[in-house]
Design an enzyme around this catalytic site. Structure first.
Site, short mmCIF file in Angstrom:
data_model
loop_
_atom_site.label_atom_id
_atom_site.label_comp_id
_atom_site.label_asym_id
_atom_site.label_seq_id
_atom_site.Cartn_x
_atom_site.Cartn_y
_atom_site.Cartn_z
N PRO A 11 -35.04 -16.39 33.57
CG PRO A 11 -32.88 -15.49 33.56
CD PRO A 11 -33.67 -16.66 34.06
CD GLU A 12 -34.75 -19.60 30.61
OE1 GLU A 12 -34.42 -20.79 30.72
OE2 GLU A 12 -35.29 -18.95 31.54
#
Length: 260
Positions: A134-135
């Protein structure tokens, strides 16, 4: 058992490494990376340890990735960059280890935490875990762990994960080859113990030789890989444990490994 950001405990033939930052979702601080590296070195040097198991504290999160609170660093750009490179060295160290590794994925494995799962040889997860990168949702990109993701998934699926930041339920991750087993939480310890026990019962010398050959051949062109692997087979058949294994097979008895 020892306290710290990573707990180290020997349970029979296995060393259990636990990232112990539950209030921080077991995030990867510089201290966690250093202590994991030290724990791997310790397990490597302990003859009683035949398999390494990695997990996170608690029941919800295996590892949520990098600790965003320490991302900026306060020691200058170059020192901070070297600290980030330490995570990459940790991923490589898992693969260089002479002993097999199992990820006990007790909860969500995200970002750099997913990288740890992929760095382990095998992985068993609870059915409530999500895996993902999810960066991108906080303006970052999963740069280093992406190298392992590329080696586990095809291009389209890997790109979808890193570009969208979507999470995969454990069972979907299993179908994509990111996990080996998915079980209910009540069965996690039993499944990990069974898998670790199988690994512990093999010749440690042959496992070490085979793991090194696997990771080396992975990035070679096919002709070079086959040539390299033929040399490794020649080494393998000269090992004491190869002779013992063949003799045991012919004599219809369990082998008695000497780990050499």
């Amino acid at each position: 058992m020892e306290a710290g950001e990573v707990r180290y405990e020997v349970q029979g033939p296995q060393a259990l490494l636990t990232i112990d930052r539950p209030k921080a979702r077991n995030a990867l601080s510089p201290g966690v990376v250093r202590e994991l590296m030290a724990a791997l070195e310790r397990a490597e040097s302990d003859a009683a340890v035949r398999v390494v198991v990695l997990t996170g504290a608690g029941e919800k999160v295996f590892c949520a990735g990098g600790d965003l609170g320490t991302m900026a660093g306060d020691e200058g750009f170059l020192a901070t960059h070297e600290g980030r490179r330490a995570y990459g060295r940790l991923l490589v160290r898992f693969q260089e280890l002479r002993k097999p590794t199992v990820a006990r994925v007790n909860g969500h494995a995200l970002a750099g935490g997913l990288g740890l799962v992929l760095a382990c040889d095998l992985a068993v997860a609870v059915d409530t875990a999500d895996l993902g990168t999810p960066e991108i949702d906080v303006g970052l990109f999963p740069m280093m762990m992406m190298a392992l993701l590329q080696r586990h998934l095809g291009r389209k699926r890997a790109l979808e994960l890193v570009l969208t930041g979507d999470r995969l339920p454990a069972r979907e991750a299993l179908t994509l080859g990111l996990l080996n087993r998915v079980v209910p939480a009540a069965e996690l310890d039993g499944a990990v113990s069974t898998l670790a026990g199988k690994l512990a019962g093999k010749s440690q010398a042959v496992l070490a030789l085979g793991r090194r050959a696997f990771f080396t051949a992975e990035d070679l062109p096919l002709p070079a890989a086959l040539e390299y692997l033929s040399s490794q087979l020649s080494l393998n058949v000269l090992a004491d444990d190869a002779g013992e294994g063949i003799s045991a097979f012919l004599e219809k008895r369990p082998p008695k490994w000497h780990d050499r």
